[in-house]
Scaffold this motif. Structure first.
Motif, short mmCIF file in Angstrom:
data_model
loop_
_atom_site.label_atom_id
_atom_site.label_comp_id
_atom_site.label_asym_id
_atom_site.label_seq_id
_atom_site.Cartn_x
_atom_site.Cartn_y
_atom_site.Cartn_z
N LEU B 100 0.84 -1.20 0.00
CA LEU B 100 0.00 0.00 0.00
C LEU B 100 0.88 1.25 0.00
CD1 LEU B 100 -2.62 -1.03 2.73
CD2 LEU B 100 -2.92 -1.14 0.27
N PRO B 101 1.31 1.68 -1.17
CA PRO B 101 2.14 2.90 -1.22
C PRO B 101 1.35 4.09 -0.65
CG PRO B 101 2.06 1.79 -3.37
CD PRO B 101 1.05 1.14 -2.51
N GLY B 102 2.01 4.89 0.12
CA GLY B 102 1.34 6.06 0.67
C GLY B 102 0.55 5.79 1.94
N VAL B 103 0.48 4.52 2.37
CA VAL B 103 -0.24 4.22 3.62
C VAL B 103 0.78 3.78 4.66
CG1 VAL B 103 -1.99 2.82 4.74
CG2 VAL B 103 -2.28 3.50 2.35
N PHE B 108 -2.02 2.21 9.57
CA PHE B 108 -2.84 1.13 9.04
C PHE B 108 -3.19 0.13 10.14
CE2 PHE B 108 -2.26 -3.32 7.68
CZ PHE B 108 -3.50 -3.51 7.10
N ASN B 151 5.77 2.65 4.67
CA ASN B 151 4.46 2.36 4.08
C ASN B 151 4.24 0.85 4.05
OD1 ASN B 151 3.82 5.02 3.70
ND2 ASN B 151 4.59 5.09 1.59
N VAL B 152 2.99 0.45 4.11
CA VAL B 152 2.65 -0.95 4.28
C VAL B 152 3.27 -1.82 3.18
CG1 VAL B 152 0.78 -2.65 4.47
CG2 VAL B 152 0.47 -0.32 5.36
#
Lengths: 493, 259, 428
Positions: B100-103, B108, B151-152
């Motif tokens: 998840l780019p950006g998360v 999360f 990020n995730v």
């Protein structure tokens, strides 16, 4: 390689002139007077012994054309064309109605020999049996305005494939022509398509019936010979349900100082599960090194994937013409239909090319791939212009586009103009583009290994184009590679 | 009734993007009961439907159930959305964890845990309490704080991604975990960490379904039963000792017998 | 009338604008612009750059001069909508309401690092009213410029510009402000510009940035116009050598907006970053048209555009990189990504390259699609409900761009406008 081919290859190497297809054939011609009017169209229609409905169709196109203006959005520049200063019909005189190859003017046959197009069936047939690598190719040759010979008629007829000059098809298969002609590119589609619809003189017609895989490659060779002539051929290819066909198109023209106009229209129709592969190697005369003369190649090519899972694939290698303006396109109507466009466009000298494609996604899960390689050298300008449009009902549509440009020298231009329009949230569209040069290190490495600078460039350019060239039928691929080399000659100082 | 999960005659197909009308049946009548507190293993040749089973149980939109039922804690599992299943206590450790780019990973994890807590009628954890909890869990899994800040799964190695899955599992404390080849591609230390993650959850209220190709994970986690899945059906069920047999003999004999 | 006929007769709408200029003392520039418009009209969809955006709405309204708003009212408005954000409270600011300068509230006038020349008669040097029709319109309608000058070597810090549109009547106002920024060598300025408002108006601003050697400029523009407003702006920038320009555009509000940006690199080693986000819903239409011209070697430009579209919204991005034949070693990049979140949203992109030099690195990429299904499933499998999972992924999409903003004040401001005031910093 058989002897004839070796001979040809040798000749190519020995050829001093960079445009070796520039000779002229001395042959008696039958011209229509210069200019365009309803009476000229009536004359053309009459010469072609066309039914009344065809004449009406042409006149409708002509009336539309009169209301239109030439497109201005392309990145090409040329003087205003005087459409009244052209012959709209030119035909070799002796070739009134050849019934078999034996009746074709021997001078004409020699011209096609020079071009490397084997019209003689017997010669090819002899070759087929011994050389498995060269599958037979059925050829329709178009000389200025008329189709002079179509080879392999019998083999094709046995398979149920119709392959004949379109003028003949209009007389013999009127229902099919009335149903499909203009159904992909309508008479008023654009300025040049309208002009073509009004005055087209010949071209090829192909119909592959249901379930038939066409037993050989079909090919048309176009040749502009006469002075002050426009060539307006029209090609219509229909692949019925589950049919498969591969079609090749090649073009040359003599070297002349004035510009000549070529405004063809090609329509492809693929019904359910049908597959059409259309390959072009375009090598019209590009003009001399000062930019004088050369062909204006203003062509409309479009395929309709009408049936579910139908598939149309365009491959083009554009090396010739002073100006190229063409966008072989796919209208993806059928569910899960597939459109492909593979293109190499090379410009040198003062050539201008504005070429690309349109992929119109209408059917659900339709897919398209665009791979365009643009090479500019000399003082030329080359533009990739492409449209990907996804309409609201095209759920799950996919497009992938890659455009790569290579510049050789800094007097040329390479441009990329993609239009991406999506109205469907489940569609996925991806576009990538790069611009690069041939690096000094690459050149140096090749030269250090003994290659001349030109050979090194040829090698690198061929590598750059590899992914497109491999889409071409084999016999075209070799020719295309040589053309690239020839076109780029003199591009480095 | 002691069964946590009851699967009866489950048939399922994959919905491929390009073949919506042309569904391919993959599960062809699965029957499986998993009682509370037990660990079951599913083994089987490639393409037998192991991952499909894990996706169908967790509600992946690309699969559709054409027949049969799955009752989880007495409720119809198949009618729930994926998040409702998670809230009900079902956890899937992904075979290929999603990036998840950006998360941000820690945000999360907190969002995930709090969503489940809220769905269960518990209160949300505040940042301080959450951080305390996540630090503690991360420590036992030798999960660096740096991996929490990133990020995730973006830029994570294969092993790091799998450990991130196990971290999520130990945070969310599911009552039923499906591990879809979580052990593949792991070195021995990472494998041990995964096994410890599962073992630390073992209790009379925790069950698991472990999908694996190798018996080496089973050196660390002792299952109650091993099922062999082939061509969309369970063709054989045995005890923990079955894995050694499969390791040495392969599936050939079982497949022949089943036919 | 068909839509095409409507377009050809934009003159109805145009006349309602031009008629207001019957003053005999119009300056030469203004007069030329009026004549040009009378002769050639405004742009229509036949113009290549106007393929996706039009001005047909001009015909549906008659436009009036914007009324001056009382200082009290402006003050109330910005207290409520701007200064409630603590980041803005202490910044020197310039306030415009309906295109008119409000000196009473413009604290930047007292700032000794800036020279502000309000309502100057100078028209500027960079704009091309002969080419860009929205600039022509600006010239035709406006004879005053707002000049902001930063002297050589000055670190001017931050400047807040509030561009307020306020109309309580039903008729349409139009206003056409012109801003000229001149930054002398080695200076620095960081601009935050808010375009906000209420009611019916058409805003047509023009910007010029003359940027000298070694200047650092950051320019953040938020377009959060009233839901019924039209905003068509044109910005010109000329960059000398060693300039570093960071631009960030955020489009949220407005019925139809179009932001044109024309940048020319005139000195070597310039660097331009042009980031933009459009988050549109309902019937909104947002157009970003950027032309970057590399006229000299060794410059870098990056365009990165993200569109997030729901309902019937339509996003347009036309980006062009031009590389002159002497501009070797140019590095030009364009990225366009669009998320379509509803069946009726539409995106039109045209990332264009026009290249005449061979030793350059120019790339562009464009993607259009929906949210990734696997990511959505993964989030839901971790217990996060669908709506929230969607929001997380949309914010992640935005975060990639927001992470490019280095200044935390600017970054927080953007997040504030995107309603992404988050809990980051949960871990430290």
């Amino acid at each position: 390689m058989n002897d004839r081919n070796q001979d040809q290859a040798l000749r190519k190497q020995l050829e001093e002139d960079s445009y070796k297809w520039g000779f002229e054939t001395n042959i008696e011609m039958d011209y229509a007077p210069k200019g365009l009017s309803e009476s000229i169209i009536r004359l053309i229609s009459q010469k072609k012994q066309e039914p009344e409905w065809m004449l009406e169709w042409r006149l409708k196109a002509y009336r539309l054309w009169k209301t239109m203006t030439p497109p201005m959005w392309g990145k090409v520049r040329h003087p205003v064309i005087d459409f009244q200063d052209l012959h709209y019909y030119a035909a070799p005189k002796k070739n009134t109605a050849p019934k078999s190859l034996d009746e074709v003017d021997p001078e004409l046959l020699r011209t096609y020999e020079k071009l490397g197009i084997p019209l003689k069936e017997r010669a090819i047939l002899a070759g087929v049996e011994v050389d498995e690598n060269r599958p037979p190719v059925a050829i329709d040759a178009v000389f200025d305005s008329v189709s002079v010979a179509t080879t392999f008629k019998k083999t094709l007829a046995d398979a149920g494939v119709i392959f004949c000059p379109i003028s003949q098809a209009i007389r013999q298969y009127p229902e099919m022509i009335q149903k499909y002609l203009g159904s992909v590119v309508s008479q008023g589609d654009n300025f040049y398509a309208a002009l073509n619809s009004a005055v087209f003189t010949d071209g090829s017609f192909v119909y592959v019936p249901k379930g038939v895989k066409c037993p050989m490659e079909l090919s048309t060779y176009f040749r502009i010979n006469a002075r002050n002539t426009g060539q307006f051929e029209r090609t219509l290819i229909i692949a019925d349900d589950r049919a498969t066909v591969s079609y090749l198109e090649g073009c040359t023209a003599p070297q002349r100082d004035e510009n000549q106009l070529h405004a063809a229209v090609v329509e492809l129709i693929a019904l359910e599960d049908a597959f059409i592969k259309y390959s072009t190697v375009q090598n019209w005369y590009p003009g001399d090194k000062n930019g004088k003369g050369g062909i204006y190649n203003f062509v409309t090519k479009r395929g309709a994937c009408r049936g579910a899972r139908s598939h149309i694939s365009w491959t083009q290698v554009e090396t010739g013409s002073a100006i190229t303006w063409k966008y072989p396109s796919c209208v993806l109507q059928g569910e899960e239909s597939v459109g492909e466009f593979y293109s190499v466009a090379v410009t040198n000298g003062y050539q201008q090319a504005d070429t690309g494609t349109k992929m119109i996604h209408i059917g659900r899960n339709s897919r398209s791939t665009i791979l365009a390689k643009t090479i500019s050298a000399g003082k030329s300008d080359s533009t990739y212009r492409g449209l990907v449009r996804v309409l609201p009902k095209a759920n799950g549509a996919r497009n992938f586009t890659e455009c790569d440009s290579l510049l050789i020298g800094n007097r040329c231009g390479a441009h990329t103009v993609p239009y991406i329009e999506s109205k469907n949230s489940s569609a996925k569209v991806e576009h990538e583009a790069t611009t690069s040069k041939i690096s000094d290190e690459q050149l140096f490495f090749c030269q250090q290994r003994g290659l001349s600078k030109e050979a090194a460039i040829g090698l690198i350019v061929n590598g750059f184009c590899k992914d497109v060239l491999k889409e071409l039928p084999m016999e075209f691929a070799v020719e295309a590679q040589q053309l690239l080399q020839v076109t780029l000659e003199g591009s480095v100082g | 009734m002691n069964n946590l999960l009851e699967i009866k005659d489950l048939h399922a197909s994959v919905i491929e993007d390009s073949l919506e009308n042309n569904q391919k049946e993959i599960l062809k009548g699965i029957n499986l009961n998993i009682p509370k507190g037990e660990i079951h293993v599913i083994m089987g040749p490639n393409g037998s439907g192991k991952s499909t089973l894990s996706y169908v149980l967790s509600g992946h939109p690309n699969y559709c159930v054409t027949q049969g039922s799955a009752i989880f804690k007495g409720k119809d599992l198949l009618s729930m959305t994926p998040d409702q299943r998670a809230a009900a206590g079902l956890f899937l450790a992904f075979q290929t964890p999603v990036e998840l780019p950006g998360v941000n990973n820690v945000n999360f994890l907190r969002t995930s845990l709090n969503s489940i807590r809220v769905a269960r009628g518990e209160s949300e954890l505040n940042a301080v309490d959450f951080l305390k909890l996540v630090r503690e869990k991360a420590k036992t899994l030798s999960f660096s704080m740096d991996m929490l800040k990133r990020n995730v799964n973006v830029g994570f190695s294969g092993g790091e991604k799998k450990r991130n899955e196990v971290l999520q599992m130990s945070l969310l404390q599911p009552s039923f975990a499906i591990l879809d080849e979580t052990d593949s591609g792991l070195d021995i230390d990472a494998l041990r960490i995964v096994a410890e993650g599962v073992n630390s959850l073992r209790s009379p209220d925790f069950s698991a379904l472990i999908i694996t190709h190798h018996q080496r994970l089973l050196d660390y986690i002792k299952p109650n039963y091993i099922h062999v899945l082939a061509k969309g059906r369970i063709i054989y069920t045995g005890g923990a000792e079955l894995s050694n047999q499969l390791e040495s003999e392969g599936y050939g004999r079982l497949l022949e017998e089943a036919l | 009338m068909t839509s095409i006929e409507m377009e050809n007769t934009l003159s109805i709408g145009l006349e309602s604008l031009l008629n207001r200029n019957s003053n005999s003392s119009t300056p030469k520039e203004q007069k030329t612009a009026i004549d040009l418009l009378r002769k050639n009209g405004l742009s229509t969809q036949k113009d290549e750059d106007w393929k996706y955006t039009n001005l047909r709405w001009l015909n549906n309204h008659s436009f009036h001069d914007a009324r001056r708003v009382s200082v009290d009212k402006i003050e109330q408005w910005i207290d409520r909508h701007v200064l409630n954000n603590p980041n803005f409270a202490d910044l020197p600011r310039l306030v415009f309401a309906n295109g008119l300068f409000c000196s009473e509230l413009s604290t930047a006038l007292k700032c000794d690092k800036l020279n502000i020349l309000p309502d100057s008669d100078f028209f500027g040097v960079l704009a091309r009213p002969d080419r860009e029709k929205m600039a022509t319109l600006n010239y035709a309608m406006q004879n005053k410029s707002q000049i902001i000058h930063v002297p050589a070597g000055t670190q001017a810090g931050q400047l807040l510009i509030v561009n307020l549109g306020l109309n309580e009547s039903n008729e349409y106002f139009s206003f056409h402000p012109r801003f000229i920024f001149t930054l002398e060598e080695n200076s620095q300025l960081s601009i935050i510009e808010l375009n906000i408002g209420e009611g019916n108006y058409f805003q047509n601003p023009l910007y010029e940035f003359c940027i000298d050697s070694h200047v650092k400029l950051s320019y953040m523009r938020v377009l959060d116009e009233s839901k019924t407003a039209f905003h068509y702006s044109t910005l010109y920038a000329a960059l000398a050598d060693h300039t570093k320009i960071d631009t960030f555009l955020l489009t949220l509000g407005g019925a139809i907006t179009r932001q044109e940006i024309y940048v020319k690199f005139l000195g070597e080693w310039g660097n331009l970053q042009l980031q933009a986000i459009q988050k549109l819903a309902q019937q909104q239409h947002g157009d970003l048209t950027f032309h970057i011209k590399h006229m000299v070697p060794h410059c870098q430009s990056l365009q990165n555009v993200k569109n997030i579209l729901t309902d019937h919204a339509r996003g347009v991005y036309q980006g062009k990189i031009f590389v002159d034949r002497i501009a070797q070693k140019t590095d030009g990049q364009q990225q366009s990504q669009a998320l379509l979140l509803s069946d009726n949203a539409e995106i039109d992109t045209k990332p264009e390259l026009e290249i005449y030099a061979d030793d350059v690195k120019c790339t562009h990429g464009a993607t259009v699609g929906a949210l990734d299904k696997e990511q959505l499933f993964f989030l839901m499998a971790r217990g996060i409900p669908h709506e929230q999972a969607r929001e997380i992924l949309v914010n992640a999409f935005l975060n990639e761009t927001l992470e490019m903003i280095q200044d935390p004040v600017n970054s927080n401001m953007m997040k504030h406008y995107l309603s992404m005031d988050d809990e980051e910093g949960a871990i430290s």
